[in-house]
Design a protein around this motif. Structure first.
Motif, PDB file in Angstrom:
ATOM      1  N   ILE A 104      21.435 -67.612 -56.222  1.00  0.00           N
ATOM      2  CA  ILE A 104      21.315 -67.813 -54.778  1.00  0.00           C
ATOM      3  C   ILE A 104      20.908 -66.522 -54.068  1.00  0.00           C
ATOM      4  N   GLY A 105      20.898 -65.408 -54.795  1.00  0.00           N
ATOM      5  CA  GLY A 105      20.405 -64.146 -54.244  1.00  0.00           C
ATOM      6  C   GLY A 105      18.927 -64.182 -53.900  1.00  0.00           C
ATOM      7  N   ILE A 106      18.253 -65.275 -54.229  1.00  0.00           N
ATOM      8  CA  ILE A 106      16.841 -65.413 -53.862  1.00  0.00           C
ATOM      9  C   ILE A 106      16.664 -65.589 -52.355  1.00  0.00           C
ATOM     10  N   THR A 107      17.709 -65.993 -51.640  1.00  0.00           N
ATOM     11  CA  THR A 107      17.533 -66.352 -50.223  1.00  0.00           C
ATOM     12  C   THR A 107      17.020 -65.195 -49.354  1.00  0.00           C
ATOM     13  N   PRO A 108      17.572 -63.985 -49.426  1.00  0.00           N
ATOM     14  CA  PRO A 108      16.973 -62.925 -48.607  1.00  0.00           C
ATOM     15  C   PRO A 108      15.684 -62.384 -49.208  1.00  0.00           C
ATOM     16  N   ILE A 109      15.497 -62.558 -50.525  1.00  0.00           N
ATOM     17  CA  ILE A 109      14.315 -62.023 -51.199  1.00  0.00           C
ATOM     18  C   ILE A 109      13.077 -62.868 -50.899  1.00  0.00           C
ATOM     19  N   LEU A 110      13.244 -64.175 -50.742  1.00  0.00           N
ATOM     20  CA  LEU A 110      12.101 -65.071 -50.573  1.00  0.00           C
ATOM     21  C   LEU A 110      11.220 -64.689 -49.369  1.00  0.00           C
ATOM     22  N   PRO A 111      11.781 -64.417 -48.177  1.00  0.00           N
ATOM     23  CA  PRO A 111      10.918 -63.974 -47.073  1.00  0.00           C
ATOM     24  C   PRO A 111      10.258 -62.622 -47.338  1.00  0.00           C
TER      25      PRO A 111
END
Length: 378
Positions: free
Chosen positions: A183-190
């Protein structure tokens, strides 16, 4: 009353309505108007001076209310749900930048922080994604089970403690590498979208237990071989070299978000590399370093709570009061702030000002005690 003074037997009650004029005229008397303003002002000032102090851990009310406009399951294990939040009237929302998060006020009263994972260019919508943690603090279960489309929620933010800094403007980075765990992808995606838009030399290593647990795989597929997916069930637990780009060198900027062991692995590997920048965000509290046991006495009840050397003060308080407010667990949101009336605080946050510290403020999630016991008001 002085001796032998005549006793007053007649009483004159105060009028319920202010007379129009002292001399029975039809226009309102100017003297009465002035007296009315003066007395009303004095009463308001007295109320402000003598009112009860609010609880020390109270934080600012949320800035706005938003409506859940869409819910989408974004991982095939069905344990990650994406929510789109919009203003009830469809108006523009406050601008945000990659790495930002929202404070979400849930109907139960819980406050939780979630990274924004949508498109910063879309001013009409905020998107967050939440993984269900069955044995967590209850916030993720509430998001999954009790926030259907149409639910109105309170929001504070956006705020950014993990900003994506444009290489070449403030940094000297020539290459950007992202590492996301689950779920650490959430800030990385933008950030990935922004790096692509800017034409940067970038890559992403996305890791997790199994592919079915990883959200947003379909969105990431559009970036081709810049994105590498690595799962434990296929390749085993990754080493630091598996997470980082080949030949890490000066000029590299690394942005990572995910489990604490993964973050520590990356940080330890590049700590001594000259010219390598590491930007990280944790989704859980950092381990206590150089901790000593101490006690907390709750001023309101007198109850004494033991805090172990490897335990945060917040965890110790939650053990006896599960409803104690908290959110980030990393010392920057201020939700768990208390007032210390006795004892020497070992401040380990980067948020409180010198004046707040001098006034006895303390963040339970990270700070500790230099004295055997702290007396706090929660």
């Amino acid at each position: 009353m002085t001796p032998n003074a005549p006793e007053l037997t007649q009483r004159w009650p105060a009028p319920r309505k202010i007379p129009v004029d002292l001399r029975r005229g039809k226009r309102r008397d100017s003297i009465l108007r002035i007296l009315d303003v003066l007395v009303s002002t004095q009463v308001k000032v007295a109320v402000l001076i003598h009112r009860d102090e609010p609880p020390e851990n109270r934080i600012d009310e949320y800035k706005t209310t938003l409506t859940v406009s869409e819910r989408t399951t974004v991982a095939t294990d069905n344990d990650v749900v994406s929510l789109e939040l919009r203003a009830p009237g469809g108006s523009d929302l406050e601008r945000w930048y990659p790495g930002a998060h929202l404070d979400l006020y849930l109907p139960s009263g819980r406050i939780r922080q979630y990274s924004l994972c949508g498109d910063p260019a879309d001013r009409r919508c905020y998107r967050i994604a939440v993984r269900r943690i069955p044995d967590g603090g209850g916030g993720s279960n509430e998001v999954h089970d009790e926030l259907p489309v149409g639910t109105v929620v309170g929001v504070r933010g956006p705020r950014n403690a993990f900003g994506f800094v444009e290489p070449g403007r403030i940094e000297r980075a020539k290459r950007v590498h992202f590492v996301a765990g689950g779920i650490g992808i959430t800030p990385i995606l933008p950030m990935v979208r922004e790096a692509e838009r800017m034409g940067l030399d970038w890559s992403l290593m996305y890791v997790g237990r199994e592919r079915r647990t990883l959200p947003f795989l379909e969105e990431l597929s559009s970036f081709g071989d810049r994105v590498t997916i690595r799962t434990d069930d296929e390749y085993g637990l990754p080493a630091a070299n598996d997470l980082l780009p080949p030949n890490v060198r000066s000029g590299d900027a690394i942005y990572c978000c995910g489990p604490v062991p993964m973050m520590d692995l990356i940080t330890a590997c590049v700590r001594n590399e000259p010219g390598v920048e590491v930007h990280a965000e944790r989704f859980s509290a950092a381990p206590v370093v150089d901790g000593r046991p101490f006690r907390i006495q709750l001023a309101r009840t007198g109850q004494v709570i033991d805090v172990a050397a490897d335990q945060t003060a917040l965890d110790a308080v939650l053990r006896v009061n599960p409803k104690a407010p908290y959110s980030c667990r990393q010392g920057f949101c201020g939700t768990c702030m208390v007032h210390v009336s006795d004892g020497d605080v070992d401040h380990r946050d980067n948020s409180l000002s010198p004046a707040e510290r001098a006034a006895g403020k303390m963040l339970l999630c990270v700070s500790r005690s230099n004295s055997p016991c702290l007396t706090v008001t929660t």
